[in-house]
Design a protein around this motif. Sequence first.
Motif, short mmCIF file in Angstrom:
data_model
loop_
_atom_site.label_atom_id
_atom_site.label_comp_id
_atom_site.label_asym_id
_atom_site.label_seq_id
_atom_site.Cartn_x
_atom_site.Cartn_y
_atom_site.Cartn_z
N MET A 1 -64.71 -29.85 -19.75
CA MET A 1 -65.17 -28.48 -19.55
C MET A 1 -66.32 -28.52 -18.56
N SER A 2 -66.18 -27.78 -17.50
CA SER A 2 -67.23 -27.78 -16.49
C SER A 2 -68.28 -26.72 -16.74
N ASN A 3 -67.92 -25.67 -17.47
CA ASN A 3 -68.87 -24.60 -17.76
C ASN A 3 -69.15 -24.53 -19.25
N PRO A 4 -70.38 -24.79 -19.66
CA PRO A 4 -70.72 -24.67 -21.08
C PRO A 4 -70.48 -23.24 -21.56
N GLN A 5 -70.13 -23.11 -22.82
CA GLN A 5 -69.91 -21.79 -23.41
C GLN A 5 -70.95 -21.56 -24.50
N LEU A 6 -71.51 -20.38 -24.49
CA LEU A 6 -72.54 -20.01 -25.45
C LEU A 6 -72.00 -18.89 -26.32
N ARG A 7 -72.12 -19.06 -27.64
CA ARG A 7 -71.70 -18.02 -28.58
C ARG A 7 -72.82 -17.77 -29.57
N TYR A 8 -73.03 -16.49 -29.84
CA TYR A 8 -74.05 -16.10 -30.81
C TYR A 8 -73.38 -15.37 -31.96
N PHE A 9 -73.68 -15.80 -33.17
CA PHE A 9 -73.14 -15.18 -34.38
C PHE A 9 -74.28 -14.42 -35.04
N GLU A 10 -74.31 -13.13 -34.80
CA GLU A 10 -75.43 -12.30 -35.25
C GLU A 10 -75.60 -12.31 -36.77
N GLN A 11 -74.49 -12.24 -37.49
CA GLN A 11 -74.59 -12.15 -38.94
C GLN A 11 -75.34 -13.34 -39.54
N GLY A 12 -75.11 -14.53 -39.03
CA GLY A 12 -75.80 -15.70 -39.55
C GLY A 12 -76.97 -16.15 -38.70
N ASP A 13 -77.22 -15.46 -37.57
CA ASP A 13 -78.25 -15.82 -36.60
C ASP A 13 -78.09 -17.27 -36.16
N VAL A 14 -76.85 -17.58 -35.74
CA VAL A 14 -76.51 -18.93 -35.30
C VAL A 14 -76.12 -18.88 -33.83
N LEU A 15 -76.70 -19.80 -33.05
CA LEU A 15 -76.37 -19.93 -31.64
C LEU A 15 -75.62 -21.24 -31.47
N HIS A 16 -74.47 -21.18 -30.81
CA HIS A 16 -73.67 -22.38 -30.61
C HIS A 16 -73.40 -22.57 -29.12
N LEU A 17 -73.75 -23.73 -28.62
CA LEU A 17 -73.51 -24.09 -27.22
C LEU A 17 -72.45 -25.18 -27.20
N MET A 18 -71.30 -24.86 -26.59
CA MET A 18 -70.23 -25.84 -26.45
C MET A 18 -70.36 -26.46 -25.07
N ILE A 19 -70.68 -27.74 -25.05
CA ILE A 19 -70.92 -28.45 -23.79
C ILE A 19 -69.64 -29.04 -23.23
N GLY A 46 -71.47 -30.37 -28.51
CA GLY A 46 -71.95 -29.06 -28.93
C GLY A 46 -73.33 -29.13 -29.54
N ILE A 47 -74.00 -28.00 -29.51
CA ILE A 47 -75.32 -27.87 -30.13
C ILE A 47 -75.31 -26.59 -30.95
N GLU A 48 -75.72 -26.70 -32.19
CA GLU A 48 -75.80 -25.54 -33.06
C GLU A 48 -77.25 -25.31 -33.46
N ILE A 49 -77.71 -24.07 -33.29
CA ILE A 49 -79.08 -23.71 -33.65
C ILE A 49 -79.03 -22.66 -34.75
N LEU A 50 -79.59 -23.01 -35.91
CA LEU A 50 -79.67 -22.10 -37.04
C LEU A 50 -80.97 -21.30 -36.96
N ASP A 51 -80.96 -20.10 -37.51
CA ASP A 51 -82.13 -19.22 -37.45
C ASP A 51 -82.59 -19.12 -35.99
N ALA A 52 -81.60 -18.91 -35.13
CA ALA A 52 -81.78 -19.03 -33.69
C ALA A 52 -82.85 -18.11 -33.11
N THR A 53 -82.90 -16.88 -33.57
CA THR A 53 -83.87 -15.93 -33.01
C THR A 53 -85.30 -16.45 -33.18
N ARG A 54 -85.63 -16.84 -34.39
CA ARG A 54 -86.98 -17.34 -34.65
C ARG A 54 -87.22 -18.68 -33.97
N PHE A 55 -86.24 -19.58 -34.03
CA PHE A 55 -86.39 -20.90 -33.45
C PHE A 55 -86.67 -20.81 -31.95
#
Length: 80
Positions: A1-19, A46-55
């Motif tokens: 994958m040449s372009n990382p994909q970023l997804r945000y899951f608002e309900q759980g405040d989880v940010l996921h970066l697929m590298i 991949g990188i997963e960030i929990l409580d993403a907004t505050r973090f």
Amino acid sequence: MSNPQLRYFEQGDVLHLMIAEGKEIQSVEINPHVTLELNEGGDVIGIEILDATRFIRDFVLESAQAKMLNLDGRIPHEAS
């Protein structure tokens, strides 16, 4: 994958970066909010960030404060 994909899951405040594409074989928690996802070869896919907004807010604020307080190791300029 040449372009990382970023997804945000608002309900759980989880940010996921697929590298890179691939099957996650293992995950490694590098702090209570950040988990690295590894493939069979041990590469980070991949990188997963929990409580993403505050973090992210806290990380940016701490970085900015360190820069303003000159805690980044540089010698401050003397006032004229």
